[in-house]
Design an enzyme around this catalytic site. Structure first.
Site, short mmCIF file in Angstrom:
data_model
loop_
_atom_site.label_atom_id
_atom_site.label_comp_id
_atom_site.label_asym_id
_atom_site.label_seq_id
_atom_site.Cartn_x
_atom_site.Cartn_y
_atom_site.Cartn_z
N CYS A 1 7.03 -6.65 7.17
CA CYS A 1 8.16 -6.01 7.85
C CYS A 1 8.75 -6.97 8.87
O CYS A 1 8.01 -7.63 9.60
CB CYS A 1 7.69 -4.74 8.56
SG CYS A 1 9.04 -3.81 9.31
N CYS B 1 3.44 8.61 0.96
CA CYS B 1 4.07 7.69 1.90
C CYS B 1 4.25 6.35 1.17
O CYS B 1 3.28 5.75 0.74
CB CYS B 1 3.15 7.54 3.11
SG CYS B 1 3.74 6.39 4.35
N GLU C 1 0.82 -1.21 0.00
CA GLU C 1 0.00 0.00 0.00
C GLU C 1 0.86 1.26 0.00
O GLU C 1 1.99 1.25 0.49
CB GLU C 1 -0.89 0.01 1.25
CG GLU C 1 -1.97 -1.06 1.20
CD GLU C 1 -2.92 -1.03 2.38
OE1 GLU C 1 -4.10 -1.31 2.20
OE2 GLU C 1 -2.48 -0.72 3.51
N CYS D 1 -0.84 6.46 10.05
CA CYS D 1 0.43 5.85 10.45
C CYS D 1 0.24 4.46 11.05
O CYS D 1 -0.53 4.30 11.99
CB CYS D 1 1.10 6.68 11.53
SG CYS D 1 2.06 8.01 10.89
N CYS E 1 7.39 -4.46 15.51
CA CYS E 1 6.98 -3.53 16.58
C CYS E 1 5.58 -3.91 17.05
O CYS E 1 4.69 -4.19 16.26
CB CYS E 1 7.01 -2.09 16.08
SG CYS E 1 8.67 -1.60 15.56
N CYS F 1 2.33 -2.02 15.83
CA CYS F 1 2.20 -1.75 14.41
C CYS F 1 1.45 -2.87 13.70
O CYS F 1 1.75 -4.05 13.89
CB CYS F 1 3.59 -1.57 13.80
SG CYS F 1 3.55 -1.32 12.02
#
Ligand code: SAH
Length: 344
Positions: free
Chosen positions: A110, A103, A90, A333, A114, A117
């Site tokens: 990933c 962005c 995305e 975010c 985290c 996230c």
């Protein structure tokens, strides 16, 4: 088949030479690719028909397919792209009054993991190529139209940019080269969870663009609980890397700090943060936590974020509270996630 958007200007020149074209053709081709953003070599009308045919046999232009575009009530647009191997990523277009920001993602999933996230939940699949990163810009720019030029790029989508250093570096070269996307280096920001060897490499090889570091905590004990990579690169090491980084007041490092209620948001944290960053040219971006169903954290109430900010201000630290844009379409975010599978 050459993915032509994987080539920086020097490599494009080399490729053009191998095909037996005159050297000036490299710049012409770059203009078609990055200024006019054509979809096929056939549209490159100042090249001979033979040259266009040869290029079509040897190289490919578009590597992404747009699957879905969603627009938020605040104008933010979220794009779902499919890669040639069926994976999905995305990107988010964020219009502002005087500029437009994109962005971009740098990895499928990933590896950082985290805890707050959403991208992390899908694990890590693979790195994106430079072409796949650059193509996010091209596709979105085509879609929003030339009058809404994307002037700023933030590497804050899915993935950890500094764990995909070579491809991110090449994408940055293509984005900032005068004959290619021609973005100002000061308007490109690479955000990292704190990959120390990557920060050191950035200092040497990519220091014209802005560095942002996701610090999110002020003690190792706290940070380990939310950012597992802290075990590998603890706060002290990150701060040392930032102290040797070539920054000054005109080129400040951005410290990102996601505000998690009762975890890292006390006034004591704010004071510890002041000490940690003392003497480093930084600005601090406080990010309101964007919650999602099943999230293991709560967002810090606005007034507490403001109190935290005030402590930083009282110590003459530039501190901002980041706007949450595109929340209604899960484009804010840390909300990017493309679990939905390709329909068979
Ligand atoms: N891997 C890079 C860039 C991707 S994330 C990095 O860690 O910096 C961009 C920013 O969004 C990071 O600061 C990240 O910690 C933050 N973020 C992730 N999930 C979030 C959430 N749910 N709410 C608010 N910010 C989040």
């Amino acid at each position: 088949m050459v993915e032509i958007k994987n080539l920086n200007m020097d490599e494009l020149k080399e490729f053009v030479k191998e095909l037996g074209f005159e050297p000036y053709r490299a710049k012409q081709i770059a203009q078609w690719l990055y200024k006019k953003r054509v979809k096929s070599f056939d549209e490159m009308t100042n090249l001979s028909k033979r040259a266009r045919e040869l290029l079509s046999r040897k190289a490919r232009i578009d590597v992404l397919k747009t699957v879905k575009v969603e627009e938020s009530s605040d104008g933010t647009r979220k794009y779902l792209f499919e890669l040639s191997d069926g994976n999905r990523i995305e990107s988010v277009f964020i219009p502002e009054k005087d500029w437009n920001t994109l962005c971009v993602s740098t990895q499928v999933g990933c590896p950082a993991g985290c805890k707050f996230c959403l991208t992390a939940k899908d694990g890590f699949t693979r790195n994106l190529t430079a072409a796949e990163i650059v193509d996010q810009y091209i596709h979105v720019q085509r879609d929003v139209g030339e009058e809404r030029r994307i002037s700023n790029v933030v590497f804050m989508g899915m993935g950890e940019p500094l764990l995909n250093f070579d491809n991110v570096k090449k994408a940055v070269e293509i984005m900032t080269h005068r004959d290619m996307l021609d973005l100002s280096t000061r308007k490109v920001t690479v955000s990292t969870v704190g990959v120390v060897p990557g920060i050191d490499r950035m200092a040497k090889e990519m220091n014209k663009v802005k560095l942002a570091v996701s610090l999110h905590a002020t003690t190792d004990e706290q940070r380990e609980k939310i950012v597992p990579l802290n075990r590998k690169w603890p706060i002290g090491e990150i701060m040392r890397a930032l102290r040797r980084y070539p920054a000054d007041n005109n080129r400040r490092i951005m410290i990102e700090y996601v505000m998690l209620k009762g975890v890292n948001d006390s006034l004591e944290d704010a004071r510890r943060l002041v000490k940690l960053i003392k003497g480093i040219p930084v600005k601090v971006n406080l990010i309101p936590f964007n919650s999602y169903p099943g999230a293991p954290f709560q967002p810090t109430p606005r007034e507490d974020i403001e109190k935290f900010q005030k402590v930083l201000w009282d110590h003459n630290i530039a501190a901002f509270i980041r706007d949450s844009r595109g929340q209604d379409i899960s484009a804010a975010c840390g909300m990017l996630r493309t679990k939905e599978k390709k329909s068979a």
